[in-house]
Every structure is written in C-alpha cells, then in structure tokens.
Design a protein around this motif. Structure first.
Motif, PDB file in Angstrom:
ATOM      1  N   GLU A 109      -9.161   3.087   4.586  1.00 51.60           N
ATOM      2  CA  GLU A 109      -7.850   2.737   5.124  1.00 51.60           C
ATOM      3  C   GLU A 109      -7.083   1.791   4.193  1.00 51.60           C
ATOM      4  O   GLU A 109      -5.877   1.656   4.312  1.00 51.60           O
ATOM      5  N   TRP A 110      -7.792   1.139   3.303  1.00 52.54           N
ATOM      6  CA  TRP A 110      -7.124   0.301   2.298  1.00 52.54           C
ATOM      7  C   TRP A 110      -6.708   1.113   1.080  1.00 52.54           C
ATOM      8  O   TRP A 110      -6.128   0.569   0.139  1.00 52.54           O
ATOM      9  N   GLY A 111      -7.070   2.384   1.045  1.00 50.01           N
ATOM     10  CA  GLY A 111      -6.671   3.226  -0.090  1.00 50.01           C
ATOM     11  C   GLY A 111      -7.532   3.054  -1.316  1.00 50.01           C
ATOM     12  O   GLY A 111      -7.048   3.179  -2.434  1.00 50.01           O
ATOM     13  N   ILE A 136      -1.940   6.603   1.378  1.00 51.65           N
ATOM     14  CA  ILE A 136      -3.335   6.282   1.658  1.00 51.65           C
ATOM     15  C   ILE A 136      -4.042   7.453   2.325  1.00 51.65           C
ATOM     16  O   ILE A 136      -5.228   7.662   2.117  1.00 51.65           O
ATOM     17  N   GLY A 142     -20.632  -2.043  15.394  1.00 55.83           N
ATOM     18  CA  GLY A 142     -19.286  -1.502  15.534  1.00 55.83           C
ATOM     19  C   GLY A 142     -18.248  -2.309  14.767  1.00 55.83           C
ATOM     20  O   GLY A 142     -17.276  -1.768  14.257  1.00 55.83           O
ATOM     21  N   TYR A 143     -18.456  -3.642  14.680  1.00 58.33           N
ATOM     22  CA  TYR A 143     -17.476  -4.474  13.976  1.00 58.33           C
ATOM     23  C   TYR A 143     -17.733  -4.533  12.477  1.00 58.33           C
ATOM     24  O   TYR A 143     -16.799  -4.414  11.690  1.00 58.33           O
ATOM     25  N   SER A 163      -9.226  -7.702  14.376  1.00 62.39           N
ATOM     26  CA  SER A 163      -8.047  -7.024  14.909  1.00 62.39           C
ATOM     27  C   SER A 163      -8.361  -5.572  15.248  1.00 62.39           C
ATOM     28  O   SER A 163      -7.554  -4.893  15.879  1.00 62.39           O
ATOM     29  N   ARG A 164      -9.506  -5.096  14.832  1.00 60.07           N
ATOM     30  CA  ARG A 164      -9.875  -3.715  15.159  1.00 60.07           C
ATOM     31  C   ARG A 164     -10.297  -3.640  16.616  1.00 60.07           C
ATOM     32  O   ARG A 164     -10.724  -4.630  17.203  1.00 60.07           O
ATOM     33  N   GLN A 165     -10.164  -2.446  17.168  1.00 64.19           N
ATOM     34  CA  GLN A 165     -10.425  -2.319  18.602  1.00 64.19           C
ATOM     35  C   GLN A 165     -11.800  -1.728  18.858  1.00 64.19           C
ATOM     36  O   GLN A 165     -12.146  -0.683  18.296  1.00 64.19           O
ATOM     37  N   LEU A 166     -12.580  -2.433  19.658  1.00 64.82           N
ATOM     38  CA  LEU A 166     -13.893  -1.912  20.061  1.00 64.82           C
ATOM     39  C   LEU A 166     -14.042  -2.184  21.550  1.00 64.82           C
ATOM     40  O   LEU A 166     -14.029  -3.344  21.974  1.00 64.82           O
ATOM     41  N   LYS A 225       0.782   3.952  -1.619  1.00 63.15           N
ATOM     42  CA  LYS A 225      -0.056   3.311  -2.626  1.00 63.15           C
ATOM     43  C   LYS A 225       0.661   3.208  -3.955  1.00 63.15           C
ATOM     44  O   LYS A 225       0.522   2.249  -4.681  1.00 63.15           O
ATOM     45  N   THR A 243     -18.133   1.205   9.705  1.00 66.12           N
ATOM     46  CA  THR A 243     -16.848   0.541   9.926  1.00 66.12           C
ATOM     47  C   THR A 243     -16.270   0.048   8.600  1.00 66.12           C
ATOM     48  O   THR A 243     -15.086   0.244   8.313  1.00 66.12           O
ATOM     49  N   ARG A 301      -1.625  -5.601  -1.844  1.00 65.19           N
ATOM     50  CA  ARG A 301      -1.685  -4.826  -0.596  1.00 65.19           C
ATOM     51  C   ARG A 301      -2.562  -5.524   0.428  1.00 65.19           C
ATOM     52  O   ARG A 301      -2.305  -5.502   1.622  1.00 65.19           O
ATOM     53  N   LEU A 302      -3.634  -6.168  -0.045  1.00 64.52           N
ATOM     54  CA  LEU A 302      -4.537  -6.864   0.869  1.00 64.52           C
ATOM     55  C   LEU A 302      -4.072  -8.288   1.144  1.00 64.52           C
ATOM     56  O   LEU A 302      -4.753  -9.035   1.851  1.00 64.52           O
ATOM     57  N   ALA A 331     -20.689   2.844  18.455  1.00 65.51           N
ATOM     58  CA  ALA A 331     -19.287   3.232  18.296  1.00 65.51           C
ATOM     59  C   ALA A 331     -18.690   2.397  17.170  1.00 65.51           C
ATOM     60  O   ALA A 331     -19.082   1.253  16.971  1.00 65.51           O
ATOM     61  N   ILE A 332     -17.763   2.983  16.441  1.00 59.81           N
ATOM     62  CA  ILE A 332     -17.107   2.281  15.339  1.00 59.81           C
ATOM     63  C   ILE A 332     -15.780   1.722  15.850  1.00 59.81           C
ATOM     64  O   ILE A 332     -15.050   2.414  16.560  1.00 59.81           O
ATOM     65  N   SER A 333     -15.491   0.486  15.477  1.00 60.62           N
ATOM     66  CA  SER A 333     -14.224  -0.098  15.916  1.00 60.62           C
ATOM     67  C   SER A 333     -13.066   0.644  15.244  1.00 60.62           C
ATOM     68  O   SER A 333     -13.175   1.096  14.110  1.00 60.62           O
ATOM     69  N   LYS A 334     -11.969   0.746  16.007  1.00 62.40           N
ATOM     70  CA  LYS A 334     -10.817   1.512  15.501  1.00 62.40           C
ATOM     71  C   LYS A 334      -9.790   0.584  14.870  1.00 62.40           C
ATOM     72  O   LYS A 334      -9.523  -0.494  15.387  1.00 62.40           O
ATOM     73  N   GLN A 360      -6.230  -0.902  13.923  1.00 63.56           N
ATOM     74  CA  GLN A 360      -4.888  -0.950  14.525  1.00 63.56           C
ATOM     75  C   GLN A 360      -3.999  -1.582  13.471  1.00 63.56           C
ATOM     76  O   GLN A 360      -3.798  -2.794  13.498  1.00 63.56           O
ATOM     77  N   GLY A 393      -3.459  -7.072  13.181  1.00 65.52           N
ATOM     78  CA  GLY A 393      -3.839  -8.252  12.406  1.00 65.52           C
ATOM     79  C   GLY A 393      -3.136  -8.196  11.067  1.00 65.52           C
ATOM     80  O   GLY A 393      -2.040  -8.697  10.889  1.00 65.52           O
ATOM     81  N   SER A 408      -7.996 -11.169  10.526  1.00 62.93           N
ATOM     82  CA  SER A 408      -6.881 -10.230  10.440  1.00 62.93           C
ATOM     83  C   SER A 408      -7.344  -8.807  10.144  1.00 62.93           C
ATOM     84  O   SER A 408      -6.694  -7.859  10.537  1.00 62.93           O
ATOM     85  N   HIS A 409      -8.483  -8.652   9.475  1.00 64.18           N
ATOM     86  CA  HIS A 409      -8.901  -7.296   9.127  1.00 64.18           C
ATOM     87  C   HIS A 409      -9.993  -6.736  10.008  1.00 64.18           C
ATOM     88  O   HIS A 409     -10.062  -5.537  10.198  1.00 64.18           O
ATOM     89  N   ASN A 422       2.903  -4.654  -3.697  1.00 64.89           N
ATOM     90  CA  ASN A 422       1.775  -3.910  -3.136  1.00 64.89           C
ATOM     91  C   ASN A 422       1.827  -2.424  -3.457  1.00 64.89           C
ATOM     92  O   ASN A 422       0.971  -1.671  -3.000  1.00 64.89           O
TER      93      ASN A 422
END
Lengths: 428, 140
Positions: A191-193, B78, A178-179, A312-315, B25, A184, A112-113, B9-12, B14, B18, A308-309, B58
C-alpha cells in the motif's frame, strides 16, 4: 542496438533532505562528503531557478550510451567503490549507499511516508536491502529489522493489553498477528507502493531487493525443507507447560530452538542460495524502517509513526473469537466471579410454527441481563446469547487508559495512572 | 484447557484515517524539442516544474525526451495502474492542470458515480433496529 532511456533526475526533488547522519553512524556506512556529480553546482535542496532546470535538461550534456559504454561505466563505478570501501565484494548485492542521494525514487518514498527530516536517505536505502540480496550485515536490513520486530511487538501488545485487559491469550496473539503480523506488514508495504527488484549493484535505490523464492522452484523446495526441519523440531514441545510462553514469539508461534536454527542454516548453506518470499521481504522492510526511525528520530517519532500507520488500521477483535463451549464457559465465569448461575430466558419470539422462526433469548444472572441474541432455534439463540455475554466480558475496555510508554522519558510531565489488570481468562 | 480459540484476520488499511499515502507514485513528463505541439509542455518543464516538484515531493518526477512525437505525461499509481495524457498544443497553464489531475487521481478506472448507499465497516452507534425491542407494539 539497445540504448538506455534518457531520463533527467532534477535537483529540486531532493529539497528538504539535506540532513546528513553524523560521522560514524552505523545505520548508513559511507564516506563524506558525498559525490554531487549529477546534481549541478547548487547541490541538493538549493534553490533552483529556471537556468538550473534548463541546464539539467540540456541534452547535449546527457550521455546516450551503448551497452558497451554502460558496462565500461559500471566497471569504473566498481573501481571507485573498491577504493572507497574496504571490501567491495560486500556491496555486490545492493547499490552503494553513496548513490542513495541521487535516487528520486527514494526521495519520493521518504516524502510519501512523511518521514522526519532527521531520517537520512542512506538508511532508508539500507532498510530496502533484504539479507538474501546482500548477506553482509553492514549493508542489509537484518539488524534494523531485529530492533523493529521488538518495537512493533511492544507497541502493539501495549495497546491491546491496556485497551482490552481481559482478552484471552489466543485472541491476544491473533490480534497481535492482525496488527503487526507478517501478512499485515506485507500488505502495508504494497500500500506504500514499494516495488521489488532482483538484487544487484546497478539497481536504483528505492526498490526492495531480495532473492525471490517465487522465481525459482528449487529455492522454494529448499525453503520448504528448512521449514519442515523447524516443524519437526518443534512438534515435541507443543504441550502447554511451565515454560509454554517463553518458547513462543509475539504471535504465539513456536520459537525454533538453537539446534534447529543451526540445522536450518546448514541446510540452506549446503544448497548455496538463500531465498525469501515476497511477504517476508516486505515485512522485513517495515520492521527495519521502524528500527531505523527509532535509532535516528527517537521514541516519540516511532510511536507517532506506529499510531498513524498501524493503529489506524481497522481490526474487529469481536469477530476473531471462536468459542467451543460458550454456555459452559459462561457458567464457569459466573462461578469464578461469584455471580448467580446464568439462566437463559426467552424474551420474545415470532413464527414458532413457521419456516423461519426467530427467538430472542437473554442470559440472566439473577436480575442482570448478561447478553442477548436472536436465533432460528431456541438452542441457537441461547448459544448466541452466551457468546454475546462472554464477548462483552472479554472485550471490556476501560474509559481512561495510561500507556506505560506514554509516561516514559525524562522531563515527561504526564502522570502514571495504573491500568486495570485482569485475573485472566476462564480456564476450565 | 481454554475453550476460546481465535481466527486469524489481517487489519484493514483506512488510508487517511491516520497517515495519508498519496496514490500517485510517479509522473513521467515526455517532451519534444522540435514539434510545435510541445511548446506548452516545454515551457511548463522549464518554468514551473521545479515549483511543482517542490510543492509535491512525494511524487517521483522524471523528464525524458520523446523525439518527433506529441508530448505526453504518464502517471504511475500504487495500485499498479498507469494514466497517460497527451498534452499536445496545450498551454503551460493547461499542462499544469493536467499534471494536477494526474497527481490527485487515485489510479482507479474512471467510472460513473452511482448513487449507491455508503456501507460502513464501523459498528452502528445506535445498534440495529429490532422489531422485538421496539417500544410500541402494534395490535392488529
């Protein structure tokens, strides 16, 4: 009578995971060759036909066991482990590394990763063991997490400093938080389960194992006591002096001194139990994973995984600024840079005498407009315009950036072009 | 003293910008050896499951019997949700379709697709329109 559910683990789920770490690998200590008892004659990843699936699914060979039989089997397992490992007690908090190759959950997480094939399942299993589950440093993720923390801090700081060379220190720390901050990383693990489990050697690998502070009020109280000790110890070094930065970590928070850490260890040892919050445990898994990827797959794979992990997140960095006196800051900035002093001018307005007036104000330095904003009063609009001008200064981002890590390594042909370095934020 | 402080703030995430993390699962396949309604499911498990599993490593796959009941498959997601599909009397191909359905689902509840405007979290490239900056002034 309670009976365990009968579930088949099929060999084809381990396809592509044949890579074994070299002998003596410290990230996954175990003996070779691995036992293949549950996986049929073909072993892992071998091509598997219809007969093999039928054989795997032949229930006459499955064990339908009672509780007593289960405990007998586990006792036999412990005996086997006692023969294989020098100190089997070390393993009690987490499953033996040798069962990692029989866990479909772990294999699925690996896929998955999109982890590289060179990343062994045993090491992935080890990154999921928090020190509160297994205090033995040979089997928990603590050492990998130390490396991973530094890698995450380095890549995040490098990205921020190269792309936003003028960020003020406080904003840089907050962006770093934040990153790659614990919250985070914890969100990422969910989010990876990643599922949690109470530690034990019978837990299926693939669960994150830790002693949860949320489960026991006593543990939570001890945690608070230990944290209070840290706060007490750090309160008197909060002043910003010459070694201000050296006492802080990557998020601008205080490093507890060695005496404090010793006190904290003493306090937790006395109570006899160490616990962690879910956020800490999740974050330690991700940090350890980065450390392990670096050790097994190298720098380029780690950077790719980070990009990539995490990148790619938005801040939205513009939204985390908080100015106390923007107009004053702007005039100090103009004085430092040798610009004309900033002047606010009304550009347009509507409804001055109405319930909802709108003024558009720009701040100008000579002929150049530094920033512009709308507000409900003249003062508000002027303040907002100063904030806009300051943000456009602080958030300057060069068009072409060469990260230092992108030109590292022997045989790397890319050319180093020095980046812009800013004199620093406006200190008044 | 610096006048700029920062909010935390925590990054969101997407997903897919990426890395892409598939939301399914695990899929549990439950079959029965005796019921006729399991014929398609049993045929799928013995003939196609290994291909399905190799194509989608996966997703964790578990197979377990569910005696004297209709065959079902359960997808675990998930976000913590589960989706169960009863595949009684379906053929091998139909079972495969249902497995794909579980695999590709996001785990969210099925809901009507409303024609809502898309709200982006990114900044508008052209900037927000403002009447104060419009090129032409309208005289009344």
């Amino acid at each position: 009578m309670i009976t365990a559910p009968m579930i088949a683990v099929l060999a084809f789920q381990f396809a592509g995971l044949e890579y074994h770490p070299p002998e003596g690998d410290q990230t996954s200590i175990h003996k070779y060759p691995l036992s293949t008892q549950n996986l049929g004659e073909n072993g892992y990843g071998a091509t598997q036909g219809q007969e093999q699936v039928e054989q795997d699914l032949d229930r006459s060979q499955w064990v339908q066991e009672t509780n007593e039989e289960y405990h007998e089997r586990k006792a036999a397992d412990r005996d086997r482990i006692a023969k294989e490992f020098a100190d089997p007690d070390l393993l009690l908090g987490s499953p033996s590394p040798s069962v990692a190759r029989q866990s479909a959950k772990l294999a699925a997480l690996h896929a998955r990763l999109s982890l590289p094939t060179r990343f062994p399942l045993e090491t992935l299993a080890r990154t999921l063991v928090h020190p509160t589950a297994n205090p033995s440093s040979e089997y928990n993720n603590e050492s990998l997490a130390v490396l991973g923390t530094d890698l995450l801090a380095y890549y995040a700081a490098e990205h921020l400093l190269c792309h936003y060379p003028r960020l003020p220190m406080s904003v840089l720390f907050a962006a770093q938080w934040g990153y790659v901050g614990p919250h985070t990383l914890s969100a990422m693990a969910s989010e990876w389960g990643i599922e949690h489990a109470y530690p034990g050697d019978e837990v299926e690998p693939g669960h994150l194992m830790f002693m949860s502070a949320d489960q026991s009020p006593d543990a939570l109280r001890m945690q608070e006591q230990a944290e209070n000790l840290v706060l007490k110890g750090t309160a008197n070094v909060l002043k910003r002096g010459a070694n201000w930065l050296s006492q802080r970590d990557q998020f601008g928070e205080m490093h507890p001194s060695k005496e404090i850490l010793d006190q904290m260890a003493e306090a937790t040892k006395q109570e006899g139990l160490r616990t962690a919050t879910a956020i800490d445990a999740n974050a330690s898994f991700i940090r350890a994973l980065f450390g392990a990827i670096y050790l097994h797959c190298g720098r380029i794979a780690t950077q790719r995984f980070f990009t990539s992990h995490l990148l790619s997140r938005q801040l939205d960095i513009a939204s985390i600024f908080e100015f106390k006196k923007p107009k004053y800051d702007l005039s100090r900035l103009c004085a430092r840079e040798g610009f004309d002093p900033p002047v606010a001018r009304l550009i347009s307005e509507t409804g001055r005498l109405s319930r909802h007036p709108v003024f558009v104000v720009g701040v100008f330095s000579g002929e150049d407009e530094l920033g512009q904003a709308a507000g409900a009063s003249l003062d508000e609009a002027r303040t907002r315009a100063a904030v806009a001008a300051l943000k456009s200064w602080y958030l300057y981002s060069p068009m072409e950036v060469t990260k230092p890590s992108s030109v590292e390594g022997a045989g790397n042909k890319s050319k180093w072009i020095p980046n812009m370095v800013d004199p620093g934020e406006v200190v008044t | 003293m610096p006048q700029v402080t920062a909010l935390r703030a925590i990054s969101k995430a997407q997903n897919g910008v990426g890395a892409f993390i598939i939301q399914c699962k695990r899929i549990d396949f439950h079959y029965c050896d005796w019921y006729g309604s399991s014929r398609g499911m049993n045929s799928f498990i013995t003939n196609e499951l290994s291909k399905f599993g190799k194509a989608h490593p996966n997703i964790e796959i578990t197979v377990s019997p569910r005696p004297n009941k209709h065959p079902i498959m359960v997808g675990h997601y998930i976000n913590g949700h589960q989706k169960a599909i009863c595949v009684r009397n379906l053929t091998k191909e139909q079972v495969h379709q249902k497995a794909d359905l579980l695999r590709m689902a996001s785990g969210e509840k099925n809901r009507k697709v409303m024609r809502k405007p898309v709200i982006s979290t990114n900044e508008n490239v052209r900037g927000m329109w403002s009447p104060f900056h419009a090129g032409r002034k309208y005289e009344i």
